[in-house]
Design a protein around this motif. Structure first.
Motif, PDB file in Angstrom:
ATOM      1  N   SER A 191       0.734  -1.207  -0.030  1.00 34.83           N
ATOM      2  CA  SER A 191      -0.079   0.192   0.093  1.00 34.83           C
ATOM      3  C   SER A 191       0.808   1.343   0.059  1.00 34.83           C
ATOM      4  O   SER A 191       0.435   2.131  -0.444  1.00 34.83           O
ATOM      5  CB  SER A 191      -0.848   0.006   1.391  1.00 34.83           C
ATOM      6  N   PHE A 249       1.465   2.020  -3.550  1.00 34.93           N
ATOM      7  CA  PHE A 249       0.369   2.700  -4.156  1.00 34.93           C
ATOM      8  C   PHE A 249       0.311   4.116  -3.828  1.00 34.93           C
ATOM      9  O   PHE A 249      -0.068   4.806  -4.693  1.00 34.93           O
ATOM     10  CB  PHE A 249      -0.835   1.843  -3.575  1.00 34.93           C
ATOM     11  N   VAL A 288      -0.943   7.488  -5.876  1.00 37.08           N
ATOM     12  CA  VAL A 288      -2.367   7.896  -5.677  1.00 37.08           C
ATOM     13  C   VAL A 288      -2.254   8.693  -4.080  1.00 37.08           C
ATOM     14  O   VAL A 288      -1.656   8.194  -3.399  1.00 37.08           O
ATOM     15  CB  VAL A 288      -3.306   6.918  -5.348  1.00 37.08           C
ATOM     16  N   PHE A 301      -7.778   9.108  -2.502  1.00 35.82           N
ATOM     17  CA  PHE A 301      -8.325   7.813  -2.195  1.00 35.82           C
ATOM     18  C   PHE A 301      -9.614   7.728  -1.159  1.00 35.82           C
ATOM     19  O   PHE A 301     -10.351   7.081  -1.247  1.00 35.82           O
ATOM     20  CB  PHE A 301      -6.836   7.059  -1.492  1.00 35.82           C
ATOM     21  N   TRP A 322     -14.342   4.698  -8.352  1.00 34.20           N
ATOM     22  CA  TRP A 322     -13.309   3.815  -8.341  1.00 34.20           C
ATOM     23  C   TRP A 322     -13.148   2.712  -9.804  1.00 34.20           C
ATOM     24  O   TRP A 322     -14.157   2.116 -10.012  1.00 34.20           O
ATOM     25  CB  TRP A 322     -13.896   2.719  -7.260  1.00 34.20           C
ATOM     26  N   PRO A 337     -10.014   1.725 -11.466  1.00 29.16           N
ATOM     27  CA  PRO A 337      -8.542   1.534 -11.548  1.00 29.16           C
ATOM     28  C   PRO A 337      -8.204   0.924 -12.817  1.00 29.16           C
ATOM     29  O   PRO A 337      -7.201   0.907 -13.225  1.00 29.16           O
ATOM     30  CB  PRO A 337      -8.331   0.726 -10.564  1.00 29.16           C
ATOM     31  N   TYR A 381      -9.289   6.381  -8.141  1.00 30.87           N
ATOM     32  CA  TYR A 381      -8.817   5.531  -7.162  1.00 30.87           C
ATOM     33  C   TYR A 381      -9.786   5.979  -5.831  1.00 30.87           C
ATOM     34  O   TYR A 381      -8.993   5.996  -4.613  1.00 30.87           O
ATOM     35  CB  TYR A 381      -7.498   5.296  -6.950  1.00 30.87           C
ATOM     36  N   SER A 409      -3.561  -1.629  -6.122  1.00 30.56           N
ATOM     37  CA  SER A 409      -4.580  -1.288  -5.762  1.00 30.56           C
ATOM     38  C   SER A 409      -5.530  -2.208  -4.507  1.00 30.56           C
ATOM     39  O   SER A 409      -6.237  -1.807  -3.924  1.00 30.56           O
ATOM     40  CB  SER A 409      -5.357  -0.575  -6.538  1.00 30.56           C
TER      41      SER A 409
END
Length: 316
Positions: free
Chosen positions: A60, A63, A67, A72, A78, A80, A87, A286
């Motif tokens: 994460s 990620f 992002v 988020f 959503w 992706p 996201y 993701s």
């Protein structure tokens, strides 16, 4: 000058320990080995949890390097896997909470009612029949529940609600509630049966009926265990995968309307995990961000349950 007591003590034979009770190196080694073996077995769950957290957090982190965290948490789209990716976790979060809420509306009243009946009203012969059926209901694979929702429950709902979509959160939530009834009822019934009988007898002596005793004496005394059953049911509903993946649809819509289709966090993880995304891509990472969000939700529920259990255990 020697006293008589010291003289008699000197005349006593030395204390001899039998060979059976004597400390031996081999026995000490066996005990230490068994202790280490048990410690290793107890450490498996801890190490597994730490490993899962490490994988989720590390993936994460990469990620969120791409992002922004604020995007988020606040974006309402959503997508992706689209050409223009978004996201925002809110659509998946809304689907997860809506289906879980529908499931709890079904499972908690029915599960509590079943627990009260089995604990306070059912004869032993009836309890011996009903309890195995509940456990059997809890052992049915969730994929079977998913197709049951898709082929039986949702068509029945379409007769009652014209225009209802073939994939919706209402049907998935109802069947998910049926699936978690055994967890709620079994744990709640065990907690009620653990209440001492003298509390029931005191209520009967004061003129209370069985129902009054169950609701005003047994349930408050077993409240910590009943809350534990509820928290387990909530955690089970939040983490459910196959029922919502089959019956709720796979479209991440930002809606709280249970009559519409949606996608949950766990269903998205399944969808992407079965694809051909390259390892290390933003789409692949993701699923770890979504999994981390799901883990934090479950952890929060468990912490709330722990606080409530301690509070009501001390109160009663």
């Amino acid at each position: 000058m020697n006293t008589p007591s010291s003289a008699s003590a000197a005349s006593l034979p030395p204390l001899v320990v039998s060979d059976r009770l004597a400390k031996k190196a081999l026995r000490h080694f066996k005990e230490r080995f068994i202790e280490m073996l048990l410690f290793g077995a107890a450490s498996v769950s801890v190490l597994t949890t730490v490993g899962i957290i490490w994988v989720l957090v590390s993936e994460s982190y990469h990620f969120f390097e791409t992002v922004p965290l604020w995007s988020f948490l606040t974006d309402t789209m959503w997508t992706p896997l689209f050409a223009d990716p978004h996201y925002g976790i809110l659509p998946l979060l809304a689907g997860t909470l809506t289906t879980s809420l529908v499931a709890l509306i079904v499972a908690i009243p029915l599960g509590t009612t079943i627990a009260i009946y089995l604990s306070e009203f059912a004869r032993p012969a009836v309890r011996e029949i009903v309890k195995p059926f509940l456990e059997l209901l809890g052992g049915i694979p969730t994929i079977v529940y998913g197709y049951f929702a898709l082929t039986v429950v949702i068509p029945m709902l379409q007769l009652l609600i014209p225009g209802l979509s073939g994939f919706n959160m209402l049907g998935a939530g109802i069947v998910m509630g049926i699936a978690i009834i055994p967890y709620v009822s079994s744990l709640a019934e065990d907690a009620m049966r653990a209440v001492p009988m003298n509390m029931r007898e005191g209520s009967y002596a004061m003129g209370g009926t069985k129902l009054q005793t169950a609701l005003r004496v047994v349930m408050p005394a077993a409240l910590s265990g009943i809350l534990s059953a509820y928290i387990l049911g909530i955690s089970r509903a939040v983490g459910e995968t196959m029922i919502v993946a089959v019956a709720a649809g796979m479209q991440p819509n930002f809606t709280l309307n249970p009559l519409e289709s949606a996608q949950t966090i766990s269903a998205y993880i399944v969808q992407v995990a079965l694809g051909d995304l390259p390892h290390g891509s933003i789409g692949y990472q993701s699923i770890f961000a979504a999994g981390l969000s799901l883990m934090l939700m479950t952890l929060s529920l468990n912490l709330v349950g722990h606080v409530l259990r301690r509070r009501y255990r001390e109160a009663y």
